[in-house]
Design a protein around this motif. Structure first.
Motif, PDB file in Angstrom:
ATOM      1  N   HIS A  49      -1.962   1.346  -5.201  1.00 16.61           N
ATOM      2  CA  HIS A  49      -1.310   0.132  -5.057  1.00 16.61           C
ATOM      3  C   HIS A  49      -0.357  -0.352  -6.367  1.00 16.61           C
ATOM      4  CE1 HIS A  49      -5.115   0.025  -2.760  1.00 16.61           C
ATOM      5  NE2 HIS A  49      -4.061  -0.388  -1.846  1.00 16.61           N
TER       6      HIS A  49
ATOM      7  N   HIS B 101      -4.009   6.964  -2.147  1.00 16.10           N
ATOM      8  CA  HIS B 101      -3.685   5.901  -1.741  1.00 16.10           C
ATOM      9  C   HIS B 101      -3.728   4.852  -2.953  1.00 16.10           C
ATOM     10  CE1 HIS B 101      -5.180   2.171   1.152  1.00 16.10           C
ATOM     11  NE2 HIS B 101      -4.200   1.721   0.468  1.00 16.10           N
TER      12      HIS B 101
ATOM     13  N   HIS C  19       0.873  -1.240  -0.094  1.00 16.31           N
ATOM     14  CA  HIS C  19      -0.003   0.060  -0.026  1.00 16.31           C
ATOM     15  C   HIS C  19       1.006   1.233   0.016  1.00 16.31           C
ATOM     16  CE1 HIS C  19      -3.458  -2.441   1.345  1.00 16.31           C
ATOM     17  NE2 HIS C  19      -2.604  -3.179   1.799  1.00 16.31           N
TER      18      HIS C  19
HETATM   19 CU   LIG Z   1      -3.659   0.179   0.032  1.00 18.16          CU
END
Ligand SMILES: [Cu+2]
Length: 332
Positions: A125, A123, A110
């Motif tokens: 990935h 946020h 993350h």
């Molecule tokens: Cu995440």
């Protein structure tokens, strides 16, 4: 053309950051050094005994996440990337890039970024190449100093959140932290917050999602929960783990409108909360400023340093020394 110019500028800025990440991190964490300066001025303690001062509160193992670029042998290292990408590695105790990670909250990595003024949270990935390099379309927005947090669990190790500063060059417009509020809107959704974080103890925070005045009761699972909450502390961007209270499919957790979390903040002060939630196939982020109160009861130890600062004319008085009779204060 503007975009290309800006992105190559970003690549240059990133290259410049590699050599100075440590220095930047040190300058950006002034709380402990400033306190030590006051000690020096008022009680004559030298600098030598203060080398480990930051460990007074229990050492790195008890620090909030995200404050360190390197911890327990693992180091977060941004690496050069094409324009428009952000790339990094995590090196392990053997000095080599880590390539084995456990899945946590649905993902092996993350990456959270926020500007140091707490604006511009994202946020994302990243994807890992076989050599352990993680890449993602750059989540960094406009100019400023950004904090990038890598939240991961190396296989065979403990969960870690490492943080590094990354500069995006350009004219900086500082945005003040929005005032504390219990309701916010994002993209037509209204999210309200009930509960207040309290220093040193777990508090329940409940977020309620509605749209057009109607409760949203069909939130979609995101990262193994109906919401994912990150909290960052104003001043040093300490990154706090906030655990969802309940998971989809556990027989008691409903898909909205309420999403509950168990949060513990390490100190009084202002925090920015970022709730990621998914509805209609889209992940949105609702942001809140919250202020955690001071612990109840008298807390002379906690106010020792400021009291000393306020009484410079009486360096030998009990007041000036109030902070120094505390067991474990740690001067050697
Ligand atoms: Cu995440």
């Amino acid at each position: 053309m503007n975009t290309a110019t800006k992105l190559s500028g970003f690549a240059l800025g990133l290259a410049a950051v590699f050599g100075t990440a440590y220095g930047v991190g040190h300058v950006a964490g002034p709380v402990a050094p400033a306190a030590d300066t006051r000690h020096d001025a008022t009680d004559g303690h030298g600098a030598t005994g203060d080398a480990g001062h930051g460990g007074d509160e229990g050492g790195a193992a008890h620090l909030p996440g995200g404050l360190l670029v390197s911890d327990r042998g693992y180091t977060l290292r941004p690496v050069g990337a094409p324009a428009g990408q952000f790339a990094f590695q995590v090196t392990g105790p053997d000095g080599r890039p880590v390539t084995a990670y456990d899945v946590a909250h649905d993902k092996r990595m993350h990456l959270i970024v926020a500007r140091r003024d707490l604006s511009g949270f994202r946020h994302v990935h990243p994807e890992m190449a076989p050599d352990g390099t993680w890449r993602v379309d750059s989540p960094l927005g406009g100019p400023g100093v950004w904090r990038a947090f890598a939240d991961f669990t190396p296989t065979g190790g403990e969960a870690l959140t490492l943080g590094v500063d990354v500069t995006v060059p350009g004219a900086l417009t500082e945005r003040p932290l929005p005032a504390a509020a219990s309701s916010t809107t994002v993209d037509g959704y209204t999210v309200t917050l009930a509960g207040t974080p309290e220093p040193g103890r777990t508090a329940e925070l409940t977020l309620t999602v509605s749209r057009d005045g109607a409760p949203v009761t069909d939130l979609e699972p995101y990262l193994g929960a109906y919401g994912h909450l990150v909290a960052l502390r104003q001043g040093d961007l300490a990154y706090l783990h906030v655990h969802p209270d309940g998971a989809p499919g556990d027989g008691r957790t409903k898909p909205g409108p309420e999403v509950s979390f168990l949060a513990e903040v390490p100190s009084a002060g202002a925090y920015r909360l970022y709730l990621d939630f998914k509805h209609g196939g889209v992940v949105r982020t609702a942001e809140f400023t919250v202020v955690a109160g001071t612990p109840s009861g008298p807390a002379p130890a906690a106010t020792g340093a400021p009291a000393a600062t306020g009484t410079p004319a009486a360096p030998n008085s009990p007041t000036a020394d109030a902070g120094h009779g505390v067991p474990g204060h740690g001067h050697n």
